[in-house]
Design a protein around this motif. Structure first.
Motif, PDB file in Angstrom:
ATOM      1  N   ILE A 235      26.308  49.702  40.294  1.00  0.00           N
ATOM      2  CA  ILE A 235      26.623  48.986  39.055  1.00  0.00           C
ATOM      3  C   ILE A 235      26.770  47.492  39.317  1.00  0.00           C
ATOM      4  N   LEU A 236      26.081  46.719  38.485  1.00  0.00           N
ATOM      5  CA  LEU A 236      26.277  45.262  38.486  1.00  0.00           C
ATOM      6  C   LEU A 236      26.835  44.889  37.135  1.00  0.00           C
ATOM      7  N   ILE A 237      27.922  44.159  37.147  1.00  0.00           N
ATOM      8  CA  ILE A 237      28.577  43.852  35.885  1.00  0.00           C
ATOM      9  C   ILE A 237      28.893  42.355  35.792  1.00  0.00           C
ATOM     10  N   VAL A 238      28.482  41.764  34.679  1.00  0.00           N
ATOM     11  CA  VAL A 238      28.891  40.391  34.381  1.00  0.00           C
ATOM     12  C   VAL A 238      30.162  40.481  33.561  1.00  0.00           C
ATOM     13  N   THR A 239      31.159  39.721  33.939  1.00  0.00           N
ATOM     14  CA  THR A 239      32.381  39.747  33.139  1.00  0.00           C
ATOM     15  C   THR A 239      33.028  38.368  33.073  1.00  0.00           C
ATOM     16  N   HIS A 240      33.625  38.098  31.923  1.00  0.00           N
ATOM     17  CA  HIS A 240      34.392  36.873  31.737  1.00  0.00           C
ATOM     18  C   HIS A 240      35.848  37.120  32.073  1.00  0.00           C
ATOM     19  N   ASN A 241      36.158  38.392  32.264  1.00  0.00           N
ATOM     20  CA  ASN A 241      37.549  38.798  32.370  1.00  0.00           C
ATOM     21  C   ASN A 241      37.923  38.933  33.856  1.00  0.00           C
ATOM     22  N   MET A 242      38.755  38.014  34.325  1.00  0.00           N
ATOM     23  CA  MET A 242      39.117  37.988  35.750  1.00  0.00           C
ATOM     24  C   MET A 242      39.824  39.268  36.177  1.00  0.00           C
ATOM     25  N   GLN A 243      40.725  39.760  35.281  1.00  0.00           N
ATOM     26  CA  GLN A 243      41.450  41.001  35.616  1.00  0.00           C
ATOM     27  C   GLN A 243      40.454  42.132  35.804  1.00  0.00           C
ATOM     28  N   GLN A 244      39.441  42.136  34.919  1.00  0.00           N
ATOM     29  CA  GLN A 244      38.449  43.202  35.014  1.00  0.00           C
ATOM     30  C   GLN A 244      37.689  43.126  36.328  1.00  0.00           C
ATOM     31  N   ALA A 245      37.259  41.927  36.697  1.00  0.00           N
ATOM     32  CA  ALA A 245      36.533  41.794  37.962  1.00  0.00           C
ATOM     33  C   ALA A 245      37.413  42.249  39.119  1.00  0.00           C
ATOM     34  N   SER A 246      38.690  41.823  39.106  1.00  0.00           N
ATOM     35  CA  SER A 246      39.531  42.151  40.258  1.00  0.00           C
ATOM     36  C   SER A 246      39.927  43.621  40.269  1.00  0.00           C
ATOM     37  N   ARG A 247      40.111  44.217  39.077  1.00  0.00           N
ATOM     38  CA  ARG A 247      40.468  45.644  39.035  1.00  0.00           C
ATOM     39  C   ARG A 247      39.280  46.531  39.345  1.00  0.00           C
ATOM     40  N   ALA A 248      38.144  46.176  38.777  1.00  0.00           N
ATOM     41  CA  ALA A 248      37.075  47.174  38.710  1.00  0.00           C
ATOM     42  C   ALA A 248      35.982  47.029  39.756  1.00  0.00           C
ATOM     43  N   SER A 249      35.867  45.874  40.429  1.00  0.00           N
ATOM     44  CA  SER A 249      34.686  45.718  41.290  1.00  0.00           C
ATOM     45  C   SER A 249      35.021  45.777  42.779  1.00  0.00           C
ATOM     46  N   ASP A 250      33.997  46.058  43.563  1.00  0.00           N
ATOM     47  CA  ASP A 250      34.128  46.075  45.026  1.00  0.00           C
ATOM     48  C   ASP A 250      33.735  44.726  45.620  1.00  0.00           C
ATOM     49  N   TYR A 251      32.722  44.113  45.024  1.00  0.00           N
ATOM     50  CA  TYR A 251      32.236  42.811  45.485  1.00  0.00           C
ATOM     51  C   TYR A 251      32.185  41.880  44.286  1.00  0.00           C
ATOM     52  N   THR A 252      32.411  40.604  44.547  1.00  0.00           N
ATOM     53  CA  THR A 252      32.335  39.622  43.469  1.00  0.00           C
ATOM     54  C   THR A 252      31.531  38.413  43.922  1.00  0.00           C
ATOM     55  N   ALA A 253      30.615  37.998  43.051  1.00  0.00           N
ATOM     56  CA  ALA A 253      29.907  36.733  43.277  1.00  0.00           C
ATOM     57  C   ALA A 253      30.421  35.737  42.254  1.00  0.00           C
ATOM     58  N   PHE A 254      30.910  34.610  42.742  1.00  0.00           N
ATOM     59  CA  PHE A 254      31.360  33.547  41.845  1.00  0.00           C
ATOM     60  C   PHE A 254      30.247  32.513  41.710  1.00  0.00           C
ATOM     61  N   PHE A 255      29.786  32.340  40.481  1.00  0.00           N
ATOM     62  CA  PHE A 255      28.736  31.362  40.169  1.00  0.00           C
ATOM     63  C   PHE A 255      29.378  30.107  39.591  1.00  0.00           C
ATOM     64  N   ASN A 256      28.729  28.993  39.855  1.00  0.00           N
ATOM     65  CA  ASN A 256      29.141  27.764  39.189  1.00  0.00           C
ATOM     66  C   ASN A 256      27.866  27.031  38.769  1.00  0.00           C
ATOM     67  N   VAL A 257      28.037  25.911  38.095  1.00  0.00           N
ATOM     68  CA  VAL A 257      26.883  25.181  37.600  1.00  0.00           C
ATOM     69  C   VAL A 257      27.115  23.703  37.883  1.00  0.00           C
ATOM     70  N   GLU A 258      26.056  23.016  38.296  1.00  0.00           N
ATOM     71  CA  GLU A 258      26.187  21.562  38.520  1.00  0.00           C
ATOM     72  C   GLU A 258      24.849  20.910  38.223  1.00  0.00           C
TER      73      GLU A 258
END
Ligand SMILES: Nc1ncnc2c1ncn2[C@@H]1O[C@H](COP(=O)(O)OP(=O)(O)O)[C@@H](O)[C@H]1O
Ligand SMILES: [Mg+2]
Length: 268
Positions: A207-230
């Motif tokens: 499963i790959l999930i895009v989320t705006h919800n930090m709690q969701q990412a930290s509760r539900a995922s095993d790996y996290t990629a943090f994207f930024n824009v410049e």
């Protein structure tokens, strides 16, 4: 700034991107993406809006092919096969790599037909009733709907509709499920139900999930990629991955200051 990211190296990866640049026409939307995605795990994409999370997600099932101006440089491998090779059929890719969208989008058909639609199209020869039941069970929706399979999918509550869309995705027996902010239109209780469901689904799927919800990412995922824009040298706002790690590391001991600031809610 970081151009090459430290990927959370996977021993058992399902997708791998190599120096991927993603364009819409001349606009470089995402640059220098080299990541591995682990099998039977949940990987979350987080970051401010416009940093390319949906763009990257849609590369994995070739949904961006439907956008004329879209093109890539670099490679995306799926089970070590070049996903964009000319002999690869995007329709088959989309069967193996399913998708659930932000807004639940059941077909204006019965609950049963929502699930049976894909398998019928693919010429499924097995017991359809059983497949419908199994799929609804996998999406934790069976108990809610078992007595009203002929009711319209569109008449269910928002949370149930999203679980119906998940059931519809699993009914064609995919390998991967992409989810683009699947809970952003749901209430907190339905959101938690979907999160619980993810933990069960990862036994069978990636499963790959895009989320705006930090709690969701930290509760539900095993790996996290943090994207930024410049802004790049042409003044375009280009997205890139700042940091990609096990989820605990991203939330508890991020290496980059930008990650720290984002996950603690100081920007974005
Ligand atoms: N179909 C498209 N055509 C042109 N530009 C697009 C298209 N879709 C997205 N973009 C642009 O690509 C960038 C990344 O968008 P997106 O992937 O939607 O970001 P996110 O999902 O992180 O909010 C944005 O600048 C957005 O405007
Ligand atoms: Mg998006």
């Amino acid at each position: 700034m970081t151009s090459r990211l430290q990927s959370a190296r996977q021993t058992d990866s399902i997708f791998r991107t190599e120096d991927l640049n993603i364009y819409y026409g001349n606009f470089l939307a995402v640059r220098d993406l080299s990541i591995d995605i682990a099998k039977n795990s949940i990987t979350a994409f987080i970051g401010p809006s416009g940093c390319g999370k949906s763009t990257v997600l849609r590369c994995f099932n070739r949904l961006n092919d439907l956008i004329k101006s879209f093109h890539i440089e670099g490679k995306i491998y799926y089970h070590d096969q070049d996903l964009y090779a000319s002999e690869v059929d995007p329709v088959e890719v989309r069967r193996q790599v399913g998708m659930v969208f932000q807004k639940p989008n059941p077909f204006p058909k019965s609950i049963y037909d929502n699930i049976a639609f894909g398998p019928r199209l693919l010429g499924y020869k097995g017991d359809m009733d059983e497949l419908v039941e199994q799929s609804l069970k996998q999406a934790a929706l069976w108990d809610d709907v078992k007595d009203k399979l002929k009711a319209f999918g569109t008449d269910l509550s928002g949370g149930q509709q999203q679980r119906l869309c998940i059931a519809r995705a699993v009914a064609v027996q995919p390998d991967v499920i992409l989810m683009d902010e699947p809970c952003s239109a749901l209430d907190p209780i339905s959101t938690l139900k979907v999160e619980d469901l993810l933990q069960e689904l990862k036994e069978k799927y990636t499963i790959l999930i895009v989320t705006h919800n930090m709690q969701q990412a930290s509760r539900a995922s095993d790996y996290t990629a943090f994207f930024n824009v410049e802004a790049n040298s042409k003044g375009q706002r280009t997205g890139y991955v700042v940091e990609y790690e096990r989820t605990e590391a991203i939330f508890q001991s991020p290496k980059q200051q930008a990650t720290q600031e984002y996950v603690s809610g100081r920007f974005g």
